[in-house]
Design a protein around this motif. Structure first.
Motif, PDB file in Angstrom:
ATOM      1  N   THR A 376       1.009  -1.412   0.243  1.00 15.06           N
ATOM      2  CA  THR A 376       0.217   0.289  -0.114  1.00 15.06           C
ATOM      3  C   THR A 376       0.907   1.419   0.143  1.00 15.06           C
ATOM      4  O   THR A 376       0.862   1.922  -0.875  1.00 15.06           O
ATOM      5  CB  THR A 376      -1.242   0.093   1.143  1.00 15.06           C
ATOM      6  N   MET A 380       0.658   3.936  -2.646  1.00 13.89           N
ATOM      7  CA  MET A 380       0.775   5.294  -1.825  1.00 13.89           C
ATOM      8  C   MET A 380       1.249   6.751  -2.670  1.00 13.89           C
ATOM      9  O   MET A 380       1.411   7.805  -3.196  1.00 13.89           O
ATOM     10  CB  MET A 380       0.551   5.395  -1.098  1.00 13.89           C
ATOM     11  N   GLU A 381       2.954   5.939  -2.371  1.00 14.71           N
ATOM     12  CA  GLU A 381       3.395   7.116  -3.097  1.00 14.71           C
ATOM     13  C   GLU A 381       4.170   7.546  -4.569  1.00 14.71           C
ATOM     14  O   GLU A 381       4.303   8.491  -5.061  1.00 14.71           O
ATOM     15  CB  GLU A 381       5.351   6.636  -3.428  1.00 14.71           C
ATOM     16  N   LEU A 383       0.784   7.052  -6.417  1.00 18.54           N
ATOM     17  CA  LEU A 383      -0.284   7.717  -6.978  1.00 18.54           C
ATOM     18  C   LEU A 383      -0.705   9.209  -6.359  1.00 18.54           C
ATOM     19  O   LEU A 383      -1.386   9.728  -7.462  1.00 18.54           O
ATOM     20  CB  LEU A 383      -1.441   7.175  -6.681  1.00 18.54           C
ATOM     21  N   VAL A 384      -0.039   9.425  -4.549  1.00 21.83           N
ATOM     22  CA  VAL A 384      -0.371  10.360  -3.928  1.00 21.83           C
ATOM     23  C   VAL A 384       0.197  12.439  -5.570  1.00 21.83           C
ATOM     24  O   VAL A 384       0.618  11.671  -6.394  1.00 21.83           O
ATOM     25  CB  VAL A 384       0.795  11.130  -3.025  1.00 21.83           C
ATOM     26  N   GLY A 385      -1.512  12.073  -4.970  1.00 22.22           N
ATOM     27  CA  GLY A 385      -0.977  13.901  -5.505  1.00 22.22           C
ATOM     28  C   GLY A 385      -1.337  14.086  -7.334  1.00 22.22           C
ATOM     29  O   GLY A 385      -0.872  14.969  -8.065  1.00 22.22           O
ATOM     30  N   ARG A 386      -1.370  12.384  -7.807  1.00 22.52           N
ATOM     31  CA  ARG A 386      -1.635  12.330  -9.443  1.00 22.52           C
ATOM     32  C   ARG A 386      -3.341  13.374  -9.561  1.00 22.52           C
ATOM     33  O   ARG A 386      -4.339  12.460  -8.855  1.00 22.52           O
ATOM     34  CB  ARG A 386      -1.757  11.364  -9.985  1.00 22.52           C
ATOM     35  N   PHE A 408      -5.181   7.171  -1.368  1.00 26.95           N
ATOM     36  CA  PHE A 408      -4.194   7.338  -2.208  1.00 26.95           C
ATOM     37  C   PHE A 408      -4.040   8.725  -2.620  1.00 26.95           C
ATOM     38  O   PHE A 408      -2.517   8.935  -3.246  1.00 26.95           O
ATOM     39  CB  PHE A 408      -4.465   6.704  -3.582  1.00 26.95           C
ATOM     40  N   GLY A 409      -4.480   9.469  -2.673  1.00 23.41           N
ATOM     41  CA  GLY A 409      -4.386  10.907  -2.620  1.00 23.41           C
ATOM     42  C   GLY A 409      -4.175  11.168  -3.640  1.00 23.41           C
ATOM     43  O   GLY A 409      -4.070  11.954  -4.350  1.00 23.41           O
ATOM     44  N   VAL A 410      -5.706  10.584  -4.641  1.00 16.27           N
ATOM     45  CA  VAL A 410      -5.440  10.628  -5.701  1.00 16.27           C
ATOM     46  C   VAL A 410      -6.493  12.132  -5.858  1.00 16.27           C
ATOM     47  O   VAL A 410      -7.329  12.392  -4.935  1.00 16.27           O
ATOM     48  CB  VAL A 410      -5.650   9.856  -6.705  1.00 16.27           C
ATOM     49  N   GLU A 411      -6.017  13.075  -6.707  1.00 18.70           N
ATOM     50  CA  GLU A 411      -6.692  14.221  -7.165  1.00 18.70           C
ATOM     51  C   GLU A 411      -8.246  13.873  -8.001  1.00 18.70           C
ATOM     52  O   GLU A 411      -7.809  14.083  -9.735  1.00 18.70           O
ATOM     53  CB  GLU A 411      -6.211  15.444  -7.731  1.00 18.70           C
TER      54      GLU A 411
END
Length: 508
Positions: A376, A380-381, A383-386, A408-411
């Motif tokens: 995970t 996360m690393e 996908l985050v911020g994509r 996972f921090g996806v926009e």
């Protein structure tokens, strides 16, 4: 050459002319019958004296007249026609189809005709029946494809929400209920896939892939799953890898796993005590796999219908164990498509052994990427911020994707159809697009094609597109690729599959 003396001993050729079963005639240069035989009367009902001296063209069907006259005029000196068909009027006003062979000799044409009316009618009936069967088969395939789409769409919501719920803090009893939902959803998806596979096999549309694969790695994916299921039931589970059962082969690993899955699923399902064993051998150009169990077994009568569709060895099995009765029928069809054979031996109350053999072509293997699920933290690393655009008209499916990607921090940006997605893509830059295939206003295929044309015209960088679709047949994957999609992800979408596919595309 026959001498005059010998000619005097020949029988009268007129007798031969009249007893022929074929319709014989002689016509002159003006298309008039000079002579016909009795077969004309038997076939068309006209008296001989009504035909001789009459114009042939007066008896031909008006629709065939122009073509027939052209063919007859086209017979040059010593020329002939063969296999020509036209329609002649019967004395009762109906028409019969005649097939001709004719040759010109001097100023006359000698013709032989046969009545082929019944033959042509039978051929037309067979062609109509064949077309009706093909149309029915196409209608069935279309229905099954639509049915698959309609079932997979809500099933995507069930499985997706259950998976998202499983990642939240739950009590033990709640986690058990979520697990039941996931397993039931997976079982339903399996049934839908079986029905679609059967449809494709019947229509001759199921095609095999040819790729190099690692034998132990591919079979190990299936064996590990059923080892756990067997252990949950308290069964022994044994695997024997014979010498040579390793290395690379060329074939369709997906279909190979499907056959083994069907056999192991039955073995574990129908075995209450004892165990299940798998033996894998690969020698002398053949791959052989056998699955033995100590389950309920079946008798010789049941064995005869075992590989038939929608059939199980005992009518009570469906009530006791469930299942559609398609697994073994599909397995036999797949094995035969791969050029092999499958067989079964059993004794009631003692157990069963299923074995299949396939031609084995060796292939060298390069480095094999690990198949383990990524951690995970690693996802996360990656996908985050994509920034991801989701084009999806179904509100439940939109929510499923949101639940999967949010941790996972996806926009995530939402568009409700293909046209709205293109409008967002015209003014914003996204790292990746998740495009549903079927949408109102503009579907995913058309939207993706338009996006690729726009990128080519403006020189804009290519935006990866993952086509999400409840249409899971191979033709749909090919349609997605032809439209310009980078990957096709079939619904129901699992969180792991979606996240891993996104990560792979974003890093290409």
């Amino acid at each position: 050459m026959t001498s005059p003396a010998a000619a005097q001993t020949l029988p009268d050729l007129a007798a031969f002319f009249d007893v022929s079963l074929d319709m014989l005639c002689i016509r002159d240069a003006h298309f008039r019958f000079v002579r016909v035989n009795e077969a004309w009367t038997r076939t068309l009902g006209h008296r001989i004296d009504a035909l001789e001296g009459a114009r042939m063209l007066d008896f031909i069907h008006p629709d065939d007249l122009r073509h027939s006259e052209g063919r007859m005029i086209g017979i040059g000196p010593d020329g002939e026609i063969d296999g020509f068909i036209n329609r002649y009027r019967h004395a009762d006003g109906s028409y019969r189809s005649l097939e001709w062979r004719a040759r010109r000799v001097g100023d006359y044409v000698f013709g032989v005709a046969r009545d082929v009316t019944e033959r042509l009618a039978a051929e037309a009936e067979m062609a109509a029946a064949r077309e009706a069967a093909e149309a029915a088969n196409r209608a069935k395939s279309d229905f099954l494809a639509n049915m698959s789409h309609e079932i997979r769409t809500p099933l995507n919501g069930v499985i997706g929400v259950a998976a998202a719920l499983a990642r939240t803090p739950l009590r033990d009893d709640q986690r058990e209920m979520v697990s039941l939902i996931e397993r039931s959803g997976a079982a339903l998806e399996g049934i839908v896939s079986d029905v679609l596979d059967l449809s494709k096999i019947e229509a001759g549309r199921l095609r095999l892939d040819e790729t190099a694969f690692d034998l132990r790695a591919e079979l190990g994916l299936v064996i590990d799953v059923f080892r756990l299921r067997a252990e949950e039931k308290g069964l022994d589970f044994r695997v024997v890898w014979e010498p040579g059962a390793e290395g690379g082969l060329v074939g369709d690993p997906l279909r190979l796993r499907q056959v083994l899955t069907n056999l192991l699923s039955n073995a574990v399902k129908f075995t209450a005590r004892g165990g299940v064993s798998v033996t894998v051998g690969c020698a002398q150009g053949h791959l052989s796999i056998s699955v033995a169990d100590t389950g309920v077994g079946f008798d010789a009568l049941a064995a005869r219908q075992l590989f038939q569709r929608f059939s199980q060895a005992d009518g009570t099995i469906t009530r006791r164990f469930g299942g559609t009765g398609l697994g073994l029928a599909i397995s036999r069809s797949l094995v035969e498509l791969m050029g092999g054979d499958i067989s079964a031996e059993s004794e009631p109350g003692v157990g069963s052994t299923f074995q299949f053999r396939l031609p084995a072509r060796r292939a060298p293997l390069g480095p094999v990427a690990g198949r383990g699920a990524p951690e995970t933290g690693d996802l996360m690393e990656r996908l985050v911020g994509r920034r991801v655009l989701l084009a999806e008209d179904h509100p439940v499916n939109r929510r499923v994707v949101e639940l999967i990607l949010a941790p996972f921090g996806v926009e995530l940006t939402i568009a409700e159809d293909g046209r709205a997605a293109l409008e967002r893509l015209a003014v914003e830059r996204f790292d990746l697009v998740l495009m549903d295939m079927q949408m109102p206003v503009l579907d995913g295929l058309a939207a993706t094609r338009e996006l690729r044309l726009r990128e080519a015209a403006t020189g804009a960088p290519r935006t990866p597109v993952l086509m999400l679709s409840a249409n899971a047949m191979r033709q749909h994957r090919e349609e997605a690729q032809a439209a310009g999609a980078d990957r096709h992800v079939a619904k129901p979408v699992t969180a792991q599959a979606l996240l891993q596919t996104m990560a792979e595309e974003l890093e290409r």
